[in-house]
Design a protein around this motif. Structure first.
Motif, PDB file in Angstrom:
ATOM      1  N   SER A 393       0.725  -1.284   0.031  1.00 45.50           N
ATOM      2  CA  SER A 393      -0.057   0.070   0.002  1.00 45.50           C
ATOM      3  C   SER A 393       0.952   1.259   0.087  1.00 45.50           C
ATOM      4  O   SER A 393       0.396   2.296  -0.586  1.00 45.50           O
ATOM      5  CB  SER A 393      -1.078  -0.179   1.148  1.00 45.50           C
ATOM      6  OG  SER A 393      -0.247  -0.123   2.568  1.00 45.50           O
ATOM      7  N   ALA A 417       7.540  -5.225  -9.761  1.00 47.77           N
ATOM      8  CA  ALA A 417       6.724  -5.019  -8.445  1.00 47.77           C
ATOM      9  C   ALA A 417       6.970  -6.033  -7.486  1.00 47.77           C
ATOM     10  O   ALA A 417       5.985  -6.414  -6.819  1.00 47.77           O
ATOM     11  CB  ALA A 417       5.077  -4.787  -9.087  1.00 47.77           C
ATOM     12  N   MET A 419       7.917  -7.374  -3.734  1.00 49.23           N
ATOM     13  CA  MET A 419       8.184  -7.065  -2.362  1.00 49.23           C
ATOM     14  C   MET A 419       9.596  -7.139  -1.882  1.00 49.23           C
ATOM     15  O   MET A 419      10.352  -8.028  -2.569  1.00 49.23           O
ATOM     16  CB  MET A 419       7.409  -7.967  -1.607  1.00 49.23           C
ATOM     17  CG  MET A 419       5.904  -7.748  -1.515  1.00 49.23           C
ATOM     18  SD  MET A 419       5.124  -8.784  -0.174  1.00 49.23           S
ATOM     19  CE  MET A 419       5.535  -8.514   1.429  1.00 49.23           C
ATOM     20  N   GLY A 443       6.255  -1.637   3.884  1.00 48.85           N
ATOM     21  CA  GLY A 443       5.030  -2.370   4.597  1.00 48.85           C
ATOM     22  C   GLY A 443       5.714  -3.239   5.807  1.00 48.85           C
ATOM     23  O   GLY A 443       6.734  -3.733   5.440  1.00 48.85           O
ATOM     24  N   ASP A 444       4.700  -3.653   6.819  1.00 45.48           N
ATOM     25  CA  ASP A 444       5.310  -4.594   7.710  1.00 45.48           C
ATOM     26  C   ASP A 444       5.729  -5.903   7.079  1.00 45.48           C
ATOM     27  O   ASP A 444       6.569  -6.714   7.556  1.00 45.48           O
ATOM     28  CB  ASP A 444       4.339  -4.621   9.153  1.00 45.48           C
ATOM     29  CG  ASP A 444       2.844  -4.815   8.440  1.00 45.48           C
ATOM     30  OD1 ASP A 444       2.512  -4.986   7.491  1.00 45.48           O
ATOM     31  OD2 ASP A 444       1.989  -4.940   9.429  1.00 45.48           O
ATOM     32  N   GLY A 445       4.663  -6.464   6.144  1.00 45.53           N
ATOM     33  CA  GLY A 445       4.943  -7.453   5.379  1.00 45.53           C
ATOM     34  C   GLY A 445       6.345  -7.616   4.677  1.00 45.53           C
ATOM     35  O   GLY A 445       7.083  -8.553   4.769  1.00 45.53           O
ATOM     36  N   ALA A 446       6.738  -6.438   3.934  1.00 43.67           N
ATOM     37  CA  ALA A 446       8.008  -6.662   3.351  1.00 43.67           C
ATOM     38  C   ALA A 446       9.088  -6.239   4.449  1.00 43.67           C
ATOM     39  O   ALA A 446      10.361  -6.913   4.335  1.00 43.67           O
ATOM     40  CB  ALA A 446       8.054  -5.145   2.378  1.00 43.67           C
ATOM     41  N   ASN A 477       0.741  -2.409   9.781  1.00 42.80           N
ATOM     42  CA  ASN A 477      -1.011  -2.429   9.473  1.00 42.80           C
ATOM     43  C   ASN A 477      -1.331  -3.970   9.862  1.00 42.80           C
ATOM     44  O   ASN A 477      -2.414  -4.411   9.812  1.00 42.80           O
ATOM     45  CB  ASN A 477      -1.504  -1.945   8.316  1.00 42.80           C
ATOM     46  CG  ASN A 477      -0.723  -2.637   7.152  1.00 42.80           C
ATOM     47  OD1 ASN A 477      -0.140  -3.705   7.266  1.00 42.80           O
ATOM     48  ND2 ASN A 477      -0.706  -2.032   6.101  1.00 42.80           N
ATOM     49  N   ASP A 479      -1.101  -6.429   8.146  1.00 42.92           N
ATOM     50  CA  ASP A 479      -1.611  -7.005   6.947  1.00 42.92           C
ATOM     51  C   ASP A 479      -0.946  -7.202   5.696  1.00 42.92           C
ATOM     52  O   ASP A 479      -0.100  -5.876   5.575  1.00 42.92           O
ATOM     53  CB  ASP A 479      -3.038  -5.995   6.792  1.00 42.92           C
ATOM     54  CG  ASP A 479      -4.025  -6.481   5.849  1.00 42.92           C
ATOM     55  OD1 ASP A 479      -3.912  -7.786   5.562  1.00 42.92           O
ATOM     56  OD2 ASP A 479      -4.811  -5.667   5.168  1.00 42.92           O
ATOM     57  N   LEU A 480      -1.222  -7.743   4.930  1.00 42.96           N
ATOM     58  CA  LEU A 480      -0.469  -7.739   3.537  1.00 42.96           C
ATOM     59  C   LEU A 480      -1.621  -6.955   2.647  1.00 42.96           C
ATOM     60  O   LEU A 480      -2.270  -7.557   1.968  1.00 42.96           O
ATOM     61  CB  LEU A 480      -0.398  -9.222   3.192  1.00 42.96           C
ATOM     62  CG  LEU A 480       0.631  -9.906   3.913  1.00 42.96           C
ATOM     63  CD1 LEU A 480       0.618 -11.292   3.292  1.00 42.96           C
ATOM     64  CD2 LEU A 480       2.137  -9.344   3.900  1.00 42.96           C
ATOM     65  N   ASN A 481      -1.619  -5.706   3.085  1.00 41.20           N
ATOM     66  CA  ASN A 481      -2.976  -4.890   2.890  1.00 41.20           C
ATOM     67  C   ASN A 481      -2.896  -4.620   1.387  1.00 41.20           C
ATOM     68  O   ASN A 481      -4.434  -4.549   0.964  1.00 41.20           O
ATOM     69  CB  ASN A 481      -2.794  -3.239   3.489  1.00 41.20           C
ATOM     70  CG  ASN A 481      -3.896  -2.630   3.625  1.00 41.20           C
ATOM     71  OD1 ASN A 481      -3.911  -1.610   3.251  1.00 41.20           O
ATOM     72  ND2 ASN A 481      -4.862  -3.156   4.070  1.00 41.20           N
ATOM     73  N   GLN A 482      -2.045  -4.606   0.482  1.00 38.99           N
ATOM     74  CA  GLN A 482      -2.330  -4.274  -0.724  1.00 38.99           C
ATOM     75  C   GLN A 482      -3.119  -5.099  -1.355  1.00 38.99           C
ATOM     76  O   GLN A 482      -4.039  -5.201  -2.275  1.00 38.99           O
ATOM     77  CB  GLN A 482      -0.985  -3.994  -1.624  1.00 38.99           C
ATOM     78  CG  GLN A 482      -1.259  -3.553  -3.025  1.00 38.99           C
ATOM     79  CD  GLN A 482      -1.867  -2.149  -3.385  1.00 38.99           C
ATOM     80  OE1 GLN A 482      -1.960  -1.336  -2.492  1.00 38.99           O
ATOM     81  NE2 GLN A 482      -2.043  -2.135  -4.402  1.00 38.99           N
ATOM     82  N   VAL A 483      -2.678  -6.632  -1.151  1.00 40.88           N
ATOM     83  CA  VAL A 483      -3.249  -7.743  -1.439  1.00 40.88           C
ATOM     84  C   VAL A 483      -4.664  -7.867  -1.103  1.00 40.88           C
ATOM     85  O   VAL A 483      -5.411  -8.259  -1.535  1.00 40.88           O
ATOM     86  CB  VAL A 483      -2.531  -8.814  -1.336  1.00 40.88           C
ATOM     87  CG1 VAL A 483      -3.064 -10.154  -2.135  1.00 40.88           C
ATOM     88  CG2 VAL A 483      -1.187  -8.827  -2.322  1.00 40.88           C
TER      89      VAL A 483
HETATM   90  C1  LIG Z   1       7.779 -11.416  -3.656  1.00 45.56           C
HETATM   91  C2  LIG Z   1       6.380 -10.916  -3.784  1.00 45.56           C
HETATM   92  N1  LIG Z   1       5.693 -11.577  -3.051  1.00 45.56           N
HETATM   93  C3  LIG Z   1       4.214 -11.440  -3.303  1.00 45.56           C
HETATM   94  C4  LIG Z   1       3.759 -10.097  -3.898  1.00 45.56           C
HETATM   95  C5  LIG Z   1       2.403  -9.865  -3.767  1.00 45.56           C
HETATM   96  N2  LIG Z   1       2.110  -8.646  -2.920  1.00 45.56           N
HETATM   97  C6  LIG Z   1       2.048  -7.431  -3.416  1.00 45.56           C
HETATM   98  S1  LIG Z   1       1.841  -6.256  -2.373  1.00 45.56           S
HETATM   99  C7  LIG Z   1       1.701  -7.620  -1.146  1.00 45.56           C
HETATM  100  C8  LIG Z   1       1.393  -6.970   0.368  1.00 45.56           C
HETATM  101  C9  LIG Z   1       2.567  -6.241   1.046  1.00 45.56           C
HETATM  102  O1  LIG Z   1       2.436  -6.377   2.274  1.00 45.56           O
HETATM  103  P1  LIG Z   1       3.058  -5.173   3.074  1.00 45.56           P
HETATM  104  O2  LIG Z   1       4.530  -5.120   3.088  1.00 45.56           O
HETATM  105  O3  LIG Z   1       2.594  -5.500   4.710  1.00 45.56           O
HETATM  106  O4  LIG Z   1       2.442  -3.717   2.789  1.00 45.56           O
HETATM  107  P2  LIG Z   1       0.909  -3.253   3.035  1.00 45.56           P
HETATM  108  O5  LIG Z   1       0.469  -3.335   1.550  1.00 45.56           O
HETATM  109  O6  LIG Z   1       0.313  -3.910   4.172  1.00 45.56           O
HETATM  110  O7  LIG Z   1       1.235  -1.708   3.460  1.00 45.56           O
HETATM  111  C10 LIG Z   1       2.019  -8.689  -1.588  1.00 45.56           C
HETATM  112  C11 LIG Z   1       2.112 -10.039  -0.833  1.00 45.56           C
HETATM  113  C12 LIG Z   1       4.898  -9.370  -4.459  1.00 45.56           C
HETATM  114  N3  LIG Z   1       4.693  -8.221  -5.099  1.00 45.56           N
HETATM  115  N4  LIG Z   1       6.324  -9.775  -4.304  1.00 45.56           N
END
Ligand SMILES: Cc1ncc(C[n+]2csc(CCOP(=O)(O)OP(=O)(O)O)c2C)c(N)n1
Ligand SMILES: [Mg+2]
Length: 597
Positions: A393, A417, A419, A443-446, A477, A479-483
């Protein structure tokens, strides 16, 4: 004195090309090369990373921000495999990167030896313009010369594979002058590429005939800021920017419609819907549905790469050329539009959009609205700072809410694109420009994917940077919010917590543990002071913002009806349904209110 090895020569040759830094991770497949870097007495700076993919991201960032070739180094087998995602990121965004990888000794190849991977085949896609293995020390000279020159000239990724026994053999700097030897040299100067006059005139005719000209600029226009602005002025055009072209023109220009696409703006959408002429400069922005309908507009495209012409919209005039040079040659042929109605309409749309963004950023959320974190940063961006965004996001708010000014740079993983590049890009930027402030939005996921590991690299190196300010802003957040939003909007599915919710992690406390500064904000009024503190800190900072995952990352042209539809479509099973609908409606409704300020 020790005889010079093929590796010593390799390292000397790299520095003769003017390259000064290698991002790498060791292994016995590259012992010879690591030893040579050590013996070169600082001619090449070696940066130790936590994972080879990160070395590739850093090399990519180096290439993107400096225009030079970035170099990454990995051992045979697993190390080489780890590089791949970062190399694809570089390849797809046309960043010049050379990967140097080790291999088993020549005598073992083909013997199912430990860590023996068919590296030529493995790298054949990502570096198909040039991937070769050195079979003898005499090959090192032309392999490295060609890998660097081709990476630079073709704006791509190249790879050389050096078996570990070759690395340790005596150097052959000058091959014998006989049949079957190669005698290569260093150096590359980019050509001047400008279209023929007749083609420029054809382009000018199309642009002069149009009454509603829209421009779209991308990474290829980053060095053509003045020319893009002048052409837009003459043609009375608005200018939309693809993500990688964020820094091509400043965001405070009244005719800059900002980003385009799913992460885009309403004025960009409106402009593409209504234009009668489209001028694309240095962009291969992928989504055709955000460009004019076929037949609606006459098209002119400028690109240095002929392969990228007319792939997203059927152009009437396709110009192969350097953006700045080509636009400079075009300008004398353009006639200033006397009727400025179209331009005024665009400027009104842009002014409304900024008010809408502010209103959206100030909407209440639980606890923090992520847009506000970017909105408050925007006016505080230091001159000449470098901004990066991870995929997620953050990329939406980076694209929409930050007003970039001239002199700044910005990037992200545009075409792959992926992560994960946020923190390593920031590190690459900091090594290339240690005197500039670097800000990563991640993002927290990244962060949990790889960012927290590379924070250790920051902790390891920051004292070497003349200005230690490096801020990693984390959108925490959970969350893996964008997805999550893509699943809701595109698939109509509710949030599947098992897949989407990420574990909590105390990013600010983690920074403190590593001797960096950690700042955690969970109230909107803390955001501005947090940025002030981070931007005046004497060491790198993690700014952890506890943000609301229910703030939607709406596409720019969402209608009230659509907003209603997608919330209704997933009423079943949505874990925080009431709150989610409220946030979505607040966002969508803002789009229908006049913002008088
Ligand atoms: C290596 C990789 N795995 C999966 C994805 C699919 N993807 C795109 S954005 C995203 C969520 C990212 O989550 P986060 O980093 O927490 O950011 P947020 O959207 O929550 O702010 C995912 C899983 C991707 N782009 N690259
Ligand atoms: Mg997240």
């Amino acid at each position: 004195m020790r005889t010079k090895t093929a590796s010593d020569f390799l390292i000397r040759r790299i520095s003769e090309w003017g390259l000064k830094r290698i991002y790498g991770y060791p292994g016995d497949g590259i012992n010879g090369i690591i030893g040579a870097i050590d013996r070169a007495n600082g001619a090449i700076e070696y940066v130790q990373v936590r994972h080879e993919e990160m070395a590739a991201f850093m090399a990519c960032a180096h290439a993107k921000f400096t225009g030079e070739v970035g170099i990454c180094l990995a051992t045979s087998g697993p190390g080489a495999i780890h590089l791949l995602n970062g190399l694809y990121d570089a390849k797809m965004d046309h960043a010049s990167v050379v990967a140097i990888v080790g291999q088993q000794a020549r005598a073992a190849i083909g013997g199912d030896y430990q860590q023996e991977v068919d590296l030529i085949t493995l790298f054949k896609d990502v570096s198909h313009e040039y991937v070769h293995m050195a079979s003898t020390p005499a090959a090192i000279r032309h392999l490295i010369d060609r890998a660097i020159r081709i990476a630079k000239a073709e704006r791509t990724v190249t790879c050389i594979i050096i078996p570990n026994d070759v690395q340790e053999m005596p150097a052959v700097e000058t091959p014998p002058r006989k049949h079957g030897t190669i005698h290569s040299g260093v150096g590359y100067a980019p050509p001047r590429v400008v279209p023929h006059d007749a083609d420029l005139r054809r382009a000018a005719d199309v642009l002069n005939a149009g009454e509603k000209v829209a421009m779209l600029v991308g990474a290829g226009a980053l060095q053509a800021t003045d020319e893009v602005m002048e052409v837009a002025e003459i043609l009375g055009a608005g200018v939309a920017k693809a993500l990688l072209g964020k820094a091509a023109i400043p965001d405070d220009l009244p005719f800059c419609t900002g980003p385009i696409g799913l992460l885009g703006s309403k004025p960009s959408w409106d402009m593409m819907e209504e234009c009668d002429t489209l001028l694309v400069v240095g962009s291969s922005f992928p989504y055709s549905e955000f460009l004019p309908k076929e037949g609606q507009a006459r098209g002119v495209q400028v690109d240095i790469d002929p392969k990228l012409l007319s792939v997203r919209y059927p152009m009437e005039v396709n110009l192969v050329g350097d953006s700045a040079e080509t636009l400079r040659a075009l300008i004398p042929l353009l006639i200033r539009k006397q009727d400025r109605h179209w331009r005024e309409q665009i400027e009104n749309g842009v002014a409304e959009w900024w008010k809408l963004l502010e209103a959206r950023a100030m909407n209440e959320a639980k606890p923090i609205n992520p847009q506000r974190v970017f909105w408050e940063l925007s006016p505080r961006l230091p001159d000449n700072c470098i901004i990066v965004a991870d995929s997620g996001s953050a990329a939406n708010w980076f694209a929409r809410d930050l007003k970039i000014r001239s002199g700044m740079m910005a990037s992200l993983s545009g075409n792959l694109a992926t992560m994960g590049p946020g923190v390593p890009y920031a590190i690459g930027a900091k090594f290339a420009f240690p005197d500039r402030v670097v800000i990563a939005t991640v993002g927290d996921g990244a962060m949990l994917m790889n960012g927290i590991n590379e924070i250790i690299t920051i902790a390891n190196y920051w004292r070497e940077w003349s200005d230690p300010r490096l801020i990693i802003m984390v959108l925490a957040n959970r969350d893996l919010n964008q997805v999550t939003w893509e699943q809701r909007v595109l698939a109509g599915d509710p949030k599947y917590e098992c897949s989407q919710t990420v574990p909590s992690f105390e990013f600010a406390r983690y920074a403190e543990m590593l001797g960096l500064t950690g700042i955690r904000v969970d109230k909107p009024e803390q955001i501005a002071p947090a940025w002030e503190q981070a931007l005046s800190a004497s060491r790198p900072v993690i700014l952890e913002a506890i943000t609301d995952p229910e703030v939607p990352t709406l596409p720019p042209h969402i209608t009230f009806e659509q907003a209603k539809k997608f919330t209704q479509s997933m009423i079943k099973g949505e874990p925080r349904l009431g709150h989610m609908i409220k946030q979505t409606f607040m966002e969508a409704v803002e789009g229908f209110l006049p913002h008088k300020k």
